[in-house]
Design an enzyme around this catalytic site. Structure first.
Site, mmCIF file in Angstrom:
data_model
loop_
_atom_site.group_PDB
_atom_site.id
_atom_site.type_symbol
_atom_site.label_atom_id
_atom_site.label_comp_id
_atom_site.label_asym_id
_atom_site.label_seq_id
_atom_site.Cartn_x
_atom_site.Cartn_y
_atom_site.Cartn_z
ATOM 1 N N GLY A 118 0.598 -1.397 -0.204
ATOM 2 C CA GLY A 118 -0.596 -0.216 0.172
ATOM 3 C C GLY A 118 0.560 1.533 -0.108
ATOM 4 N N ASN A 153 1.386 2.913 -2.675
ATOM 5 C CA ASN A 153 0.992 3.955 -3.663
ATOM 6 C C ASN A 153 -0.682 4.418 -2.850
ATOM 7 O OD1 ASN A 153 1.893 3.789 -6.273
ATOM 8 N ND2 ASN A 153 2.314 2.056 -5.943
ATOM 9 N N MET A 190 -3.561 -7.418 -7.006
ATOM 10 C CA MET A 190 -3.596 -8.072 -7.414
ATOM 11 C C MET A 190 -4.345 -9.319 -7.945
ATOM 12 S SD MET A 190 -0.528 -7.570 -7.779
ATOM 13 C CE MET A 190 -0.095 -9.520 -8.340
ATOM 14 N N ILE A 241 -7.505 -9.875 -11.587
ATOM 15 C CA ILE A 241 -7.812 -9.577 -13.230
ATOM 16 C C ILE A 241 -9.256 -9.278 -12.638
ATOM 17 C CG2 ILE A 241 -7.887 -9.528 -15.176
ATOM 18 C CD1 ILE A 241 -5.031 -11.051 -14.851
ATOM 19 N N ASN A 290 -4.847 1.770 -13.567
ATOM 20 C CA ASN A 290 -4.063 1.107 -13.310
ATOM 21 C C ASN A 290 -2.423 1.229 -12.457
ATOM 22 O OD1 ASN A 290 -3.061 -1.552 -12.050
ATOM 23 N ND2 ASN A 290 -2.609 -1.745 -13.676
ATOM 24 N N HIS A 298 1.074 -0.065 -13.147
ATOM 25 C CA HIS A 298 1.914 -1.252 -13.582
ATOM 26 C C HIS A 298 3.853 -0.346 -13.488
ATOM 27 C CE1 HIS A 298 3.003 -4.898 -14.877
ATOM 28 N NE2 HIS A 298 3.820 -4.818 -16.378
ATOM 29 N N ASP A 308 -3.406 -5.116 -18.105
ATOM 30 C CA ASP A 308 -2.310 -3.943 -18.561
ATOM 31 C C ASP A 308 -2.034 -3.035 -20.172
ATOM 32 O OD1 ASP A 308 -1.992 -4.367 -15.990
ATOM 33 O OD2 ASP A 308 0.091 -5.926 -16.402
#
Ligand code: GRF
Length: 194
Positions: A19, A21, A94, A96, A111, A113, A149
């Site tokens: 966490g 971010n 984590m 999809i 998102n 990446h 992605d």
């Protein structure tokens, strides 16, 4: 004259792990001119370290079990609708999300990446960049679509890979840059499409 800032957009952050971010976005969200308010944190991992930031800043947070992804998405969509969330930011989340969830939400999902997309989608991005002797790596904030992605890129930032770079040192370096671009990307999105 500076544009007056309207009501902040109700935002949810989805996490699975440490966490960092999330923490950086929460801190920025307290700034007067930041356009998002973090109203909700969702974790699919009961033990996610990031949940402590939600607690620390008194932000509503929920662990939702994602073993059965259909059930997870149904529950989360309900919570998100109840809280009138208009932006979802995945930050080290984590799982999809299905096309059904993405369409069901109706607003934007972002998102972050840890690679210079379209290079190195999926996992182990730092390892791949080092093994391929890349001179640069970096991170990307993009819109979430049903293809992993692959959604439209909002912001990207490069970092240099040194000769003695390790996966750990690169991860640390990229993460630092992630913290600066995620909040910038949120500002761009909220100013241009809401
Ligand atoms: C980040 O590197 C992010 O790009 C990736 O997972 C990591 C999450 O880190 N998707 P944190 O949980 O925000 O510290």
């Amino acid at each position: 004259m500076a544009k007056s800032i309207g009501k902040k957009i109700n935002t949810a952050i989805f996490i699975s792990g440490s966490g960092s971010n999330l923490h950086s976005i929460i801190k920025n969200s307290f700034k007067k001119k930041f356009p998002a308010e973090i109203k909700l944190v969702i974790s699919n991992n009961k033990f996610a370290k990031g949940l402590m930031y939600a607690k620390q800043y008194n932000i509503e947070h929920k662990f939702v079990n994602s073993t059965k992804i259909n059930l997870f998405e149904k529950k989360v969509l309900n919570i998100v609708k109840k809280k009138k969330i208009k932006l979802i930011c995945l930050a080290g989340f984590m799982k999809i999300l299905s096309d059904k969830f993405i369409k069901g939400f109706k607003y934007k999902i972002l998102n972050i990446h840890p690679s210079l997309l379209p290079k190195y989608k999926g996992l182990n991005t730092h390892k791949k960049a080092i093994e391929n002797n890349d001179k640069f790596s970096g991170c990307t904030v993009h819109f979430v679509t049903k293809k992993l992605d692959s959604g439209k890129i909002i912001l990207q930032k490069k970092v240099k890979i040194n000769k003695k770079e390790t996966e750990t040192s690169l991860k640390k370096k990229v993460l630092k840059v992630e913290h600066s671009i995620y909040s910038k990307a949120i500002k761009i999105v909220l100013k241009t499409s809401y």
